[in-house]
Design a protein around this motif. Sequence first.
Motif, short mmCIF file in Angstrom:
data_model
loop_
_atom_site.label_atom_id
_atom_site.label_comp_id
_atom_site.label_asym_id
_atom_site.label_seq_id
_atom_site.Cartn_x
_atom_site.Cartn_y
_atom_site.Cartn_z
N ILE A 85 3.14 -3.51 6.03
CA ILE A 85 2.53 -2.37 5.50
C ILE A 85 2.56 -3.14 4.42
O ILE A 85 3.31 -3.31 2.98
CB ILE A 85 3.76 -1.07 5.10
N TYR B 155 -6.12 -1.15 -0.84
CA TYR B 155 -6.59 -0.22 0.34
C TYR B 155 -8.76 0.07 0.04
O TYR B 155 -8.92 0.21 1.12
CB TYR B 155 -6.34 0.50 0.03
N SER C 155 -0.72 -2.09 8.30
CA SER C 155 -1.70 -1.15 7.04
C SER C 155 -2.10 -1.16 6.01
O SER C 155 -0.73 -2.11 5.39
CB SER C 155 -0.74 0.07 7.66
N ILE D 67 -2.29 0.61 2.50
CA ILE D 67 -2.20 2.06 2.37
C ILE D 67 -2.28 2.01 0.72
O ILE D 67 -2.15 1.31 -0.41
CB ILE D 67 -1.08 3.29 2.61
N LEU E 109 2.89 8.76 1.50
CA LEU E 109 2.05 8.71 2.94
C LEU E 109 3.18 7.11 3.02
O LEU E 109 3.00 6.57 4.34
CB LEU E 109 1.49 8.05 2.62
N LEU E 110 3.49 6.07 2.52
CA LEU E 110 4.67 5.13 2.35
C LEU E 110 6.11 6.15 3.50
O LEU E 110 5.37 5.67 4.88
CB LEU E 110 5.22 4.86 1.31
N SER F 189 5.42 8.71 5.83
CA SER F 189 5.00 8.54 6.63
C SER F 189 4.53 8.06 7.70
O SER F 189 4.72 7.67 8.72
CB SER F 189 3.83 9.80 6.61
N THR F 190 3.90 6.53 6.45
CA THR F 190 3.29 5.75 7.55
C THR F 190 5.08 5.13 8.46
O THR F 190 4.98 4.70 9.68
CB THR F 190 2.93 4.68 6.77
N ASN G 259 6.34 7.13 10.82
CA ASN G 259 4.94 6.75 12.09
C ASN G 259 5.55 5.74 13.32
O ASN G 259 5.79 5.64 14.24
CB ASN G 259 4.14 6.41 11.73
N ILE G 260 5.75 4.38 11.86
CA ILE G 260 6.32 3.13 12.88
C ILE G 260 7.59 2.83 13.80
O ILE G 260 7.18 2.74 15.24
CB ILE G 260 6.73 2.09 11.68
N THR H 81 7.61 -4.73 3.17
CA THR H 81 6.27 -4.02 2.39
C THR H 81 5.90 -5.48 1.65
O THR H 81 7.37 -6.25 1.23
CB THR H 81 6.91 -3.13 2.18
#
Length: 174
Positions: free
Chosen positions: A22, A29, A59, A61, A67-68, A70-71, A74-75, A86
Motif C-alpha cells: 500500500i 494517488y 494499491s 491511496i 481508508l488505510l 479499510s484497505t 480488505n486485504i 506500506t
Amino acid sequence: MKSESMKEHKKQAPKSVNGAVITLSDSKYNDFLLNKDSDVSGSLIKDALSENNNLVFYSVIPDDAGLLVSTIGNIIENYDVDVIITTGGTGIGPRDITIETLKPLFNKELNGFGEIFRYESYKEIGTGAILSRATAGVYKNKLIIALPGSPNAVSLGLKIVIPELGHLVKHLRD
C-alpha cells in the motif's frame, strides 16, 4: 554471528510469503490515477516481493486513516496474505497519518525494526534520521511494515526486512 537456534528457525521458515503493498500519498494517488508507473517506492517494494515471494495486492491511496484501515481490512479479509508493506505517510507533517493509524491496530510492535532502520539511516544520512518513524507490528496475525515514502528509505528498509520475511512469518504461523 547467527545463533544455532536462529539458523534452525530460518531453515524451517517458508521459502516464500504472500505480500501486499500500500502506497500512501495524496500526490502519488493523484499521479497514479493518470500514470500507473509513477509510484517509484511502491514499485521498489513490489519488485522486491516478486523476486522470491508472491505479490497478491497493490494499491495507491491518499493519506487517509479510515481508508488505510479499510484497505488493510480488505486485504486481510479477501487475500491470502502474510505481510503488508506500506510506504509513505510516516513523516511529521500534518497529512502523515500512517504511524498514528497503524500503532493502535498492532497486537505486538516490532520495535527492533524501527531501531535498526533509524540506526542504518543515521549511518547514511546523519542526524536527519531522527525524522523517521518507520515501524512494524502484528495485526490479526499478519505482519505490517511501515516504510517512509522516499525511494532511498524504501531500499534501506527492504534490505532489512526482505531477508527476514520467511522467518517472521514462521513465528506468526507457529
